[in-house]
Design a protein around this motif. Structure first.
Motif, PDB file in Angstrom:
ATOM      1  N   PRO A 158      31.666  49.999  33.439  1.00 22.71           N
ATOM      2  CA  PRO A 158      31.575  49.806  34.858  1.00 22.71           C
ATOM      3  C   PRO A 158      30.208  49.261  34.941  1.00 22.71           C
ATOM      4  N   GLY A 159      30.225  48.131  35.942  1.00 25.17           N
ATOM      5  CA  GLY A 159      28.898  47.233  35.969  1.00 25.17           C
ATOM      6  C   GLY A 159      28.604  46.221  35.034  1.00 25.17           C
ATOM      7  N   THR A 160      29.317  46.040  34.192  1.00 28.14           N
ATOM      8  CA  THR A 160      29.056  44.794  33.198  1.00 28.14           C
ATOM      9  C   THR A 160      29.150  43.468  33.787  1.00 28.14           C
ATOM     10  N   PRO A 161      28.101  42.717  33.782  1.00 27.98           N
ATOM     11  CA  PRO A 161      27.947  41.464  34.495  1.00 27.98           C
ATOM     12  C   PRO A 161      29.037  40.530  33.951  1.00 27.98           C
ATOM     13  N   GLN A 162      29.798  40.850  33.010  1.00 29.84           N
ATOM     14  CA  GLN A 162      30.573  39.515  32.366  1.00 29.84           C
ATOM     15  C   GLN A 162      31.703  39.125  33.237  1.00 29.84           C
ATOM     16  N   ILE A 163      32.278  37.945  33.159  1.00 23.96           N
ATOM     17  CA  ILE A 163      32.979  37.255  34.172  1.00 23.96           C
ATOM     18  C   ILE A 163      34.153  38.087  34.425  1.00 23.96           C
ATOM     19  N   GLN A 164      34.723  38.486  33.250  1.00 33.71           N
ATOM     20  CA  GLN A 164      35.982  39.093  33.173  1.00 33.71           C
ATOM     21  C   GLN A 164      36.094  40.432  34.084  1.00 33.71           C
ATOM     22  N   ALA A 408      43.343  45.527  35.479  1.00 37.01           N
ATOM     23  CA  ALA A 408      43.442  44.185  35.490  1.00 37.01           C
ATOM     24  C   ALA A 408      42.335  43.428  34.690  1.00 37.01           C
ATOM     25  N   SER A 409      41.220  44.175  34.689  1.00 37.98           N
ATOM     26  CA  SER A 409      40.130  43.614  34.041  1.00 37.98           C
ATOM     27  C   SER A 409      40.266  43.789  32.565  1.00 37.98           C
ATOM     28  N   MET A 410      40.578  45.124  32.110  1.00 33.98           N
ATOM     29  CA  MET A 410      40.755  45.629  30.828  1.00 33.98           C
ATOM     30  C   MET A 410      41.704  44.771  30.197  1.00 33.98           C
ATOM     31  N   ALA A 411      42.952  44.665  30.764  1.00 39.23           N
ATOM     32  CA  ALA A 411      44.153  43.958  30.342  1.00 39.23           C
ATOM     33  C   ALA A 411      43.772  42.448  30.064  1.00 39.23           C
ATOM     34  N   SER A 412      42.906  42.102  30.801  1.00 41.21           N
ATOM     35  CA  SER A 412      42.593  40.493  30.465  1.00 41.21           C
ATOM     36  C   SER A 412      42.030  40.534  29.059  1.00 41.21           C
ATOM     37  N   GLY A 413      41.331  41.572  28.573  1.00 36.88           N
ATOM     38  CA  GLY A 413      40.542  41.406  27.544  1.00 36.88           C
ATOM     39  C   GLY A 413      41.500  42.239  26.326  1.00 36.88           C
ATOM     40  N   GLY A 414      42.815  42.238  26.523  1.00 41.25           N
ATOM     41  CA  GLY A 414      43.743  42.682  25.526  1.00 41.25           C
ATOM     42  C   GLY A 414      44.142  41.611  24.661  1.00 41.25           C
ATOM     43  N   MET A 415      45.346  41.206  24.920  1.00 42.17           N
ATOM     44  CA  MET A 415      45.694  40.303  24.049  1.00 42.17           C
ATOM     45  C   MET A 415      45.373  38.888  24.186  1.00 42.17           C
ATOM     46  N   ALA A 444      43.418  43.859  14.675  1.00 39.40           N
ATOM     47  CA  ALA A 444      43.401  45.272  14.754  1.00 39.40           C
ATOM     48  C   ALA A 444      42.570  45.723  16.192  1.00 39.40           C
ATOM     49  N   LEU A 445      41.608  45.286  16.379  1.00 42.37           N
ATOM     50  CA  LEU A 445      40.680  45.323  17.622  1.00 42.37           C
ATOM     51  C   LEU A 445      41.690  44.979  18.875  1.00 42.37           C
ATOM     52  N   THR A 446      42.083  43.783  18.797  1.00 40.95           N
ATOM     53  CA  THR A 446      43.027  43.470  19.855  1.00 40.95           C
ATOM     54  C   THR A 446      44.126  44.595  20.244  1.00 40.95           C
ATOM     55  N   LEU A 447      44.767  45.014  19.212  1.00 42.32           N
ATOM     56  CA  LEU A 447      45.891  46.011  19.300  1.00 42.32           C
ATOM     57  C   LEU A 447      45.337  47.545  20.198  1.00 42.32           C
ATOM     58  N   ILE A 448      43.948  47.769  19.628  1.00 41.36           N
ATOM     59  CA  ILE A 448      43.244  49.069  19.923  1.00 41.36           C
ATOM     60  C   ILE A 448      42.970  48.628  21.525  1.00 41.36           C
ATOM     61  N   LYS A 449      42.515  47.417  21.839  1.00 41.63           N
ATOM     62  CA  LYS A 449      41.952  47.075  23.047  1.00 41.63           C
ATOM     63  C   LYS A 449      43.192  47.371  24.065  1.00 41.63           C
ATOM     64  N   THR A 450      44.345  46.722  23.731  1.00 42.69           N
ATOM     65  CA  THR A 450      45.496  46.621  24.506  1.00 42.69           C
ATOM     66  C   THR A 450      46.022  47.997  24.707  1.00 42.69           C
ATOM     67  N   THR A 451      46.005  48.812  23.675  1.00 40.33           N
ATOM     68  CA  THR A 451      46.620  50.303  23.727  1.00 40.33           C
ATOM     69  C   THR A 451      45.347  51.223  24.874  1.00 40.33           C
ATOM     70  N   ALA A 452      44.481  50.758  24.661  1.00 38.27           N
ATOM     71  CA  ALA A 452      43.187  51.496  25.708  1.00 38.27           C
ATOM     72  C   ALA A 452      43.743  51.252  27.065  1.00 38.27           C
ATOM     73  N   VAL A 453      44.213  50.106  27.567  1.00 39.71           N
ATOM     74  CA  VAL A 453      44.437  49.753  28.897  1.00 39.71           C
ATOM     75  C   VAL A 453      45.585  50.822  29.484  1.00 39.71           C
ATOM     76  N   PHE A 454      46.510  51.160  28.526  1.00 42.36           N
ATOM     77  CA  PHE A 454      47.721  52.249  28.902  1.00 42.36           C
ATOM     78  C   PHE A 454      47.131  53.571  28.810  1.00 42.36           C
ATOM     79  N   VAL A 455      46.132  53.756  28.003  1.00 45.00           N
ATOM     80  CA  VAL A 455      45.491  54.940  28.062  1.00 45.00           C
ATOM     81  C   VAL A 455      44.864  55.458  29.184  1.00 45.00           C
ATOM     82  N   VAL A 456      44.127  54.517  29.825  1.00 45.82           N
ATOM     83  CA  VAL A 456      43.593  54.560  31.155  1.00 45.82           C
ATOM     84  C   VAL A 456      44.731  54.580  32.269  1.00 45.82           C
ATOM     85  N   ILE A 457      45.820  54.077  32.243  1.00 51.55           N
ATOM     86  CA  ILE A 457      46.752  54.206  33.366  1.00 51.55           C
ATOM     87  C   ILE A 457      47.275  55.507  33.020  1.00 51.55           C
TER      88      ILE A 457
END
Length: 466
Positions: A158-164, A408-415, A444-457
């Motif tokens: 939360p609060g990250t100033p990155q465009i995503q 939406a933000s986290m999913a954009s940095g998934g795949m 491998a990080l891409t898969l971890i990041k994508t999985t994390a979105v569904f963990v959050v959901i």
């Protein structure tokens, strides 16, 4: 046939990006190709009235963030602050913990407002030296830098100033601090799983006898890092802290200071008042104000150092901001054109068949990010076309807009980090490695990041936490 035309345009854009062609050139050409195949007469009207309108509207909203972020990152670099931060973190964590040290320093830079591309150039020389000393295979350097730069600090914290993390604010009326608990949980999942994976890979490769690499086979090797010893690390960290704290304070203060959602200012030379909607701009104003305060902090503590290289550095920052901003803007325009085609309406109707609003949103955003090879581009395309649908479904299910933002933000940095992604290509080019050598670990990080979105959901539905 209509679906095939939309798919063809998307696939050709993906191929063009993979082959290193300019998205600024290819996106409008391929968008107009899709329009030509659908209705040839409509091409000039759609180009001027839809594509260019969307490009201009994106730049109007977000270019100041690109520009201020690029300038802030460049000043952090030329002031010597980034080197001081890297050296302090390495001294604190120790060279024996090279992977966590590099992840931590990269995360500090990107969460503090430094762009991903600047962070890669700033951290790589130190990462190479640490890995060389510890005999850790160099092929793990891109994934290590990537874990700190293009995962949790890009769109989950939360609060990250990155465009995503900024783009959803103008669609959902949220702030960059949306869903802080879910964002923090997602960040911890990504960081923990990513570090565990990289440590396992390090042990596996070293057990197989692989070291840093033979000097004659390595390219783009940096010169040995010299100790700077000029900037105190607490002073170097101050601009990053200023950006983070002031972003939070301005996010809270701006809506309180401005009582109405619509702000109007009369100017003597204009017949009508200038009017803007606060809900669309307050989060942007907060980030822009925070970056300005961060830039001011650097100038206060390192004016003499920065002044010597400011002209050259600011030109580089402007060039980088223009390129990054235009790349994303034309992808946004491209997405608007595709979303207007009959084929996309078929896909949109099919996605409505996914009954869960958050899963629907996550799949849509991460798929488009993967196709375009851009987190911000895919996010812009998805929200421009379907934000109203996501909000309607979310409202019906009682889901807060803040949760829609974070998913939406986290999913954009998934795949998005598929082989044709610009950040991935830059990482490999800077480190002198190929996709064959190093992409496996990035994926491998891409898969971890994508999985994390569904963990959050899942966390949201099980606990109701936001």
């Amino acid at each position: 046939m209509a679906v095939a035309i939309a798919a063809l345009s998307l696939i050709l854009l993906m191929i063009a990006a993979y082959r290193g062609m300019s998205v600024i050139i290819m996106a409008p050409l391929l968008a107009m190709l899709a329009v030509f195949l659908t209705d040839p007469v409509a091409v000039p009207t759609v180009f001027s009235g839809l594509f260019m309108e969307k490009v201009a509207s994106f730049l109007k909203l977000y270019f100041p963030v690109f520009l201020l972020g690029a300038l802030f990152g460049k000043l952090i670099e030329i002031s010597g602050f980034s080197r001081a931060i890297v050296e302090a973190v390495i001294g604190l964590v120790g060279s024996r913990r090279a992977i966590p040290a590099i992840v931590l320093v990269t995360a500090l830079l990107t969460y503090g407002g430094v762009s991903v591309f600047v962070a890669v150039f700033a951290v790589y020389p130190f990462a190479a030296e640490l890995f060389r000393r510890a005999e850790i295979p160099k092929r793990l350097v891109p994934a290590t830098i990537g874990l700190g730069a293009i995962t949790f600090t890009m769109d989950a914290l939360p609060g990250t100033p990155q465009i995503q993390n900024i783009i959803p604010t103008s669609f959902f009326g949220t702030t960059t601090w949306a869903a802080p608990v879910l964002g923090t949980i997602g960040s911890l999942c990504i960081a923990t799983a990513g570090l565990a994976y990289l440590d396992w890979r390090r042990r596996s490769l070293m057990a197989a006898g692989e070291g840093y690499g033979a000097s004659e086979t390595l390219i783009n090797e940096p010169e040995p890092v010299e100790q700077a010893g000029q900037v105190h690390p607490l002073v170097a960290l101050l601009p990053l802290a200023v950006v983070g704290v002031s972003n939070l304070l301005l996010t809270i203060a701006i809506p309180r200071l401005v009582a109405t959602d619509q702000v109007s200012v009369s100017m003597a030379g204009l017949p009508d008042p200038v009017t803007v909607k606060l809900a669309q701009l307050s989060a942007l104003w907060a980030v822009e104000g925070a970056l300005l305060l961060g830039i001011g902090t650097i100038l206060i503590f390192a004016f003499s150092t920065v002044a010597k290289r400011f002209a050259e550095g600011s030109k580089a920052a402007v060039g980088g901001a223009l390129l990054a901003g235009m790349n994303t803007a034309v992808e946004y325009g491209f997405g608007a054109v595709i979303a207007a085609l009959p084929g996309f309406l078929v896909v949109k109707d099919a996605l409505r068949g996914v009954p869960n609003p958050l899963i629907n949103e996550a799949i849509t955003v991460t798929s488009l990010a993967g196709i375009t090879g851009s987190a911000s581009g895919g996010l812009s395309i998805a929200l421009a076309a379907m934000a109203e649908q996501f909000m309607a479904a979310g409202d019906a299910a009682g889901i807060p807009r803040e949760v829609l933002h974070r998913v939406a933000s986290m999913a954009s940095g998934g795949m998005d980090s598929l082989p044709h992604n610009g950040a991935v290509i830059t990482l490999l080019a800077v480190t002198g490695l190929t996709h064959r050598q190093a992409y496996k670990d990035i994926f491998a990080l891409t898969l971890i990041k994508t999985t994390a979105v569904f963990v959050v959901i899942a966390t949201y539905y099980l606990s109701g936490l936001v």
